[in-house]
Design a protein around this motif. Structure first.
Motif, PDB file in Angstrom:
ATOM      1  N   SER A 123      73.024 -21.040 -44.911  1.00 42.01           N
ATOM      2  CA  SER A 123      73.637 -20.289 -46.011  1.00 42.01           C
ATOM      3  C   SER A 123      73.432 -18.787 -45.829  1.00 42.01           C
ATOM      4  O   SER A 123      74.306 -17.981 -46.170  1.00 42.01           O
ATOM      5  N   PHE A 124      72.297 -18.397 -45.260  1.00 42.40           N
ATOM      6  CA  PHE A 124      72.044 -16.983 -45.015  1.00 42.40           C
ATOM      7  C   PHE A 124      72.958 -16.452 -43.913  1.00 42.40           C
ATOM      8  O   PHE A 124      73.522 -15.353 -44.026  1.00 42.40           O
ATOM      9  N   SER A 125      73.133 -17.226 -42.856  1.00 37.96           N
ATOM     10  CA  SER A 125      74.036 -16.818 -41.773  1.00 37.96           C
ATOM     11  C   SER A 125      75.461 -16.671 -42.277  1.00 37.96           C
ATOM     12  O   SER A 125      76.176 -15.730 -41.905  1.00 37.96           O
ATOM     13  N   ALA A 126      75.874 -17.591 -43.144  1.00 43.45           N
ATOM     14  CA  ALA A 126      77.220 -17.526 -43.712  1.00 43.45           C
ATOM     15  C   ALA A 126      77.386 -16.277 -44.566  1.00 43.45           C
ATOM     16  O   ALA A 126      78.433 -15.619 -44.548  1.00 43.45           O
ATOM     17  N   LEU A 127      76.340 -15.926 -45.314  1.00 46.47           N
ATOM     18  CA  LEU A 127      76.389 -14.734 -46.153  1.00 46.47           C
ATOM     19  C   LEU A 127      76.498 -13.473 -45.304  1.00 46.47           C
ATOM     20  O   LEU A 127      77.272 -12.562 -45.613  1.00 46.47           O
ATOM     21  N   CYS A 128      75.733 -13.420 -44.225  1.00 43.56           N
ATOM     22  CA  CYS A 128      75.735 -12.233 -43.364  1.00 43.56           C
ATOM     23  C   CYS A 128      77.040 -12.064 -42.594  1.00 43.56           C
ATOM     24  O   CYS A 128      77.322 -10.979 -42.068  1.00 43.56           O
ATOM     25  N   ALA A 129      77.843 -13.123 -42.527  1.00 36.63           N
ATOM     26  CA  ALA A 129      79.065 -13.090 -41.730  1.00 36.63           C
ATOM     27  C   ALA A 129      80.235 -12.409 -42.441  1.00 36.63           C
ATOM     28  O   ALA A 129      81.281 -12.183 -41.828  1.00 36.63           O
ATOM     29  N   VAL A 130      80.059 -12.078 -43.716  1.00 38.37           N
ATOM     30  CA  VAL A 130      81.141 -11.420 -44.453  1.00 38.37           C
ATOM     31  C   VAL A 130      80.637 -10.081 -44.997  1.00 38.37           C
ATOM     32  O   VAL A 130      79.439  -9.906 -45.230  1.00 38.37           O
ATOM     33  N   PRO A 131      81.542  -9.118 -45.200  1.00 35.66           N
ATOM     34  CA  PRO A 131      81.112  -7.793 -45.688  1.00 35.66           C
ATOM     35  C   PRO A 131      80.642  -7.837 -47.138  1.00 35.66           C
ATOM     36  O   PRO A 131      81.086  -8.676 -47.921  1.00 35.66           O
ATOM     37  N   TYR A 132      79.772  -6.916 -47.468  1.00 36.04           N
ATOM     38  CA  TYR A 132      79.201  -6.822 -48.810  1.00 36.04           C
ATOM     39  C   TYR A 132      80.220  -6.288 -49.811  1.00 36.04           C
ATOM     40  O   TYR A 132      80.311  -6.744 -50.951  1.00 36.04           O
ATOM     41  N   THR A 133      81.001  -5.316 -49.391  1.00 32.11           N
ATOM     42  CA  THR A 133      82.033  -4.729 -50.243  1.00 32.11           C
ATOM     43  C   THR A 133      83.341  -4.650 -49.473  1.00 32.11           C
ATOM     44  O   THR A 133      83.375  -4.821 -48.252  1.00 32.11           O
ATOM     45  N   TYR A 134      84.417  -4.361 -50.184  1.00 32.11           N
ATOM     46  CA  TYR A 134      85.693  -4.121 -49.523  1.00 32.11           C
ATOM     47  C   TYR A 134      85.608  -2.812 -48.750  1.00 32.11           C
ATOM     48  O   TYR A 134      85.122  -1.802 -49.279  1.00 32.11           O
ATOM     49  N   PRO A 135      86.059  -2.799 -47.497  1.00 31.68           N
ATOM     50  CA  PRO A 135      85.957  -1.585 -46.673  1.00 31.68           C
ATOM     51  C   PRO A 135      86.585  -0.356 -47.315  1.00 31.68           C
ATOM     52  O   PRO A 135      86.083   0.758 -47.159  1.00 31.68           O
ATOM     53  N   ASP A 136      87.679  -0.552 -48.053  1.00 26.07           N
ATOM     54  CA  ASP A 136      88.371   0.582 -48.670  1.00 26.07           C
ATOM     55  C   ASP A 136      87.949   0.820 -50.114  1.00 26.07           C
ATOM     56  O   ASP A 136      88.477   1.710 -50.784  1.00 26.07           O
ATOM     57  N   ASP A 137      87.005   0.027 -50.608  1.00 19.58           N
ATOM     58  CA  ASP A 137      86.545   0.196 -51.987  1.00 19.58           C
ATOM     59  C   ASP A 137      85.105  -0.284 -52.116  1.00 19.58           C
ATOM     60  O   ASP A 137      84.846  -1.427 -52.485  1.00 19.58           O
ATOM     61  N   PRO A 138      84.141   0.572 -51.843  1.00 19.68           N
ATOM     62  CA  PRO A 138      82.734   0.173 -51.865  1.00 19.68           C
ATOM     63  C   PRO A 138      82.174  -0.091 -53.254  1.00 19.68           C
ATOM     64  O   PRO A 138      81.019  -0.472 -53.393  1.00 19.68           O
ATOM     65  N   THR A 139      82.987   0.096 -54.306  1.00 23.22           N
ATOM     66  CA  THR A 139      82.509  -0.164 -55.664  1.00 23.22           C
ATOM     67  C   THR A 139      82.894  -1.565 -56.151  1.00 23.22           C
ATOM     68  O   THR A 139      82.676  -1.879 -57.321  1.00 23.22           O
ATOM     69  N   HIS A 140      83.443  -2.373 -55.261  1.00 22.70           N
ATOM     70  CA  HIS A 140      83.764  -3.756 -55.615  1.00 22.70           C
ATOM     71  C   HIS A 140      83.293  -4.701 -54.505  1.00 22.70           C
ATOM     72  O   HIS A 140      83.502  -4.429 -53.319  1.00 22.70           O
ATOM     73  N   HIS A 141      82.662  -5.775 -54.909  1.00 24.39           N
ATOM     74  CA  HIS A 141      82.197  -6.764 -53.950  1.00 24.39           C
ATOM     75  C   HIS A 141      83.366  -7.469 -53.273  1.00 24.39           C
ATOM     76  O   HIS A 141      84.386  -7.757 -53.900  1.00 24.39           O
ATOM     77  N   TYR A 142      83.196  -7.753 -51.995  1.00 24.51           N
ATOM     78  CA  TYR A 142      84.108  -8.629 -51.273  1.00 24.51           C
ATOM     79  C   TYR A 142      83.949 -10.019 -51.897  1.00 24.51           C
ATOM     80  O   TYR A 142      82.841 -10.542 -51.976  1.00 24.51           O
ATOM     81  N   GLU A 143      85.042 -10.601 -52.357  1.00 23.13           N
ATOM     82  CA  GLU A 143      84.931 -11.805 -53.184  1.00 23.13           C
ATOM     83  C   GLU A 143      84.278 -12.979 -52.450  1.00 23.13           C
ATOM     84  O   GLU A 143      83.531 -13.752 -53.051  1.00 23.13           O
ATOM     85  N   GLU A 144      84.534 -13.129 -51.175  1.00 24.25           N
ATOM     86  CA  GLU A 144      83.906 -14.233 -50.440  1.00 24.25           C
ATOM     87  C   GLU A 144      82.398 -14.009 -50.339  1.00 24.25           C
ATOM     88  O   GLU A 144      81.628 -14.975 -50.335  1.00 24.25           O
ATOM     89  N   TRP A 145      81.970 -12.766 -50.299  1.00 24.10           N
ATOM     90  CA  TRP A 145      80.532 -12.479 -50.308  1.00 24.10           C
ATOM     91  C   TRP A 145      79.909 -12.967 -51.601  1.00 24.10           C
ATOM     92  O   TRP A 145      78.811 -13.527 -51.601  1.00 24.10           O
ATOM     93  N   VAL A 146      80.587 -12.753 -52.702  1.00 23.45           N
ATOM     94  CA  VAL A 146      80.075 -13.188 -54.003  1.00 23.45           C
ATOM     95  C   VAL A 146      79.860 -14.703 -54.006  1.00 23.45           C
ATOM     96  O   VAL A 146      78.828 -15.194 -54.468  1.00 23.45           O
ATOM     97  N   VAL A 147      80.827 -15.432 -53.480  1.00 23.60           N
ATOM     98  CA  VAL A 147      80.724 -16.896 -53.426  1.00 23.60           C
ATOM     99  C   VAL A 147      79.535 -17.312 -52.555  1.00 23.60           C
ATOM    100  O   VAL A 147      78.711 -18.148 -52.950  1.00 23.60           O
ATOM    101  N   ARG A 148      79.443 -16.719 -51.375  1.00 20.76           N
ATOM    102  CA  ARG A 148      78.368 -17.095 -50.456  1.00 20.76           C
ATOM    103  C   ARG A 148      76.996 -16.632 -50.956  1.00 20.76           C
ATOM    104  O   ARG A 148      75.992 -17.286 -50.689  1.00 20.76           O
TER     105      ARG A 148
END
Length: 241
Positions: A123-148
């Motif tokens: 589960s940790f590897s899966a989390l690290c495989a996606v970005p923390y935020t959207y590249p063009d908007d660092p004030t919003h989480h990348y939605e797949e990151w939230v799920v993982r």
């Protein structure tokens, strides 16, 4: 059930839901946790019914369920609104989560087998495989990151052996989610290294060092709390949003 309503529910859940009420409930829950519906915002039953193409009764029941979860407040005179947030509530939720989730993690380390340790790594590897935020908007989480991220933290405590403990933990996670979203939305996380925080928790867990793992988990939660506090008024009783 209307074809419009059914389409909404199927698109929302990815499958035919048991009821439109459940579909509306999950959509509203997602919007509250992501802060698309702001803390304290009024929730108009008629407007939501029109938006989702469902009955007033379906919306009212969905909101009532969210009241039971603590995400919505109800008043005889003022109707429904998203539960407000405040510095005092933030501190209460965070400290209680430290206590409950720390206990669940400690028990998981004591009781978890090799399969559980492998699931933590996965589960940790899966989390690290996606970005923390959207590249063009660092004030919003990348939605797949939230799920993982949700899966990762749930996996950490999944071997605790207590459904009651997990249930309380899940409620606290949801309450904390809005605050975490607020901290990134307000752009207070520029200097934060979330992956390093998670790494510290995982390394201690894999070593079965319960004290170090719980300490790292507590620091992780407290960091979020402090970042939210940076963006809030200091006057007592002032709501965050």
């Amino acid at each position: 059930m209307s074809s419009i309503g059914l389409s909404f529910a199927e698109n929302l859940l990815g499958e035919r839901p048991r009821s439109l009420t459940s579909a509306v409930q999950e959509r509203l829950r997602a919007d509250i946790l992501s802060t698309r519906l702001s803390p304290g915002q009024k929730l108009h039953i008629a407007g939501l019914a029109k938006q989702f193409s469902v009955s007033l009764a379906a919306v009212r029941e969905a909101l009532s369920r969210l009241v039971a979860d603590g995400l919505v407040q109800a008043s005889d005179q003022r109707g429904f609104r998203v539960s407000p947030v405040s510095p005092a509530d933030l501190r209460d939720v965070t400290q209680t989560r430290v206590d409950i989730e720390g206990l669940a993690l400690r028990r998981s380390i004591e009781r978890g087998d090799a399969g559980w340790l492998a699931s933590v790594e996965k589960s940790f590897s899966a989390l690290c495989a996606v970005p923390y935020t959207y590249p063009d908007d660092p004030t919003h989480h990348y939605e797949e990151w939230v799920v993982r991220h949700r899966i990762f933290h749930r996996t950490l405590v999944s071997a605790c052996g207590s459904q009651w403990l997990l249930g309380f933990r899940d409620v606290l996670h949801e309450q904390s989610e809005r605050y975490r979203r607020l901290s990134i939305r307000r752009d207070t996380e520029k200097s934060r290294d979330v992956e390093a925080e998670h790494t510290a928790i995982v390394r201690a867990t894999l070593k079965r060092d319960a004290d170090a793992a719980v300490a790292a988990l507590s620091k992780h939660f407290m960091t979020t709390m402090h970042l939210v506090e940076l963006a809030t008024p200091k006057a007592p009783g002032v709501a965050i949003d």
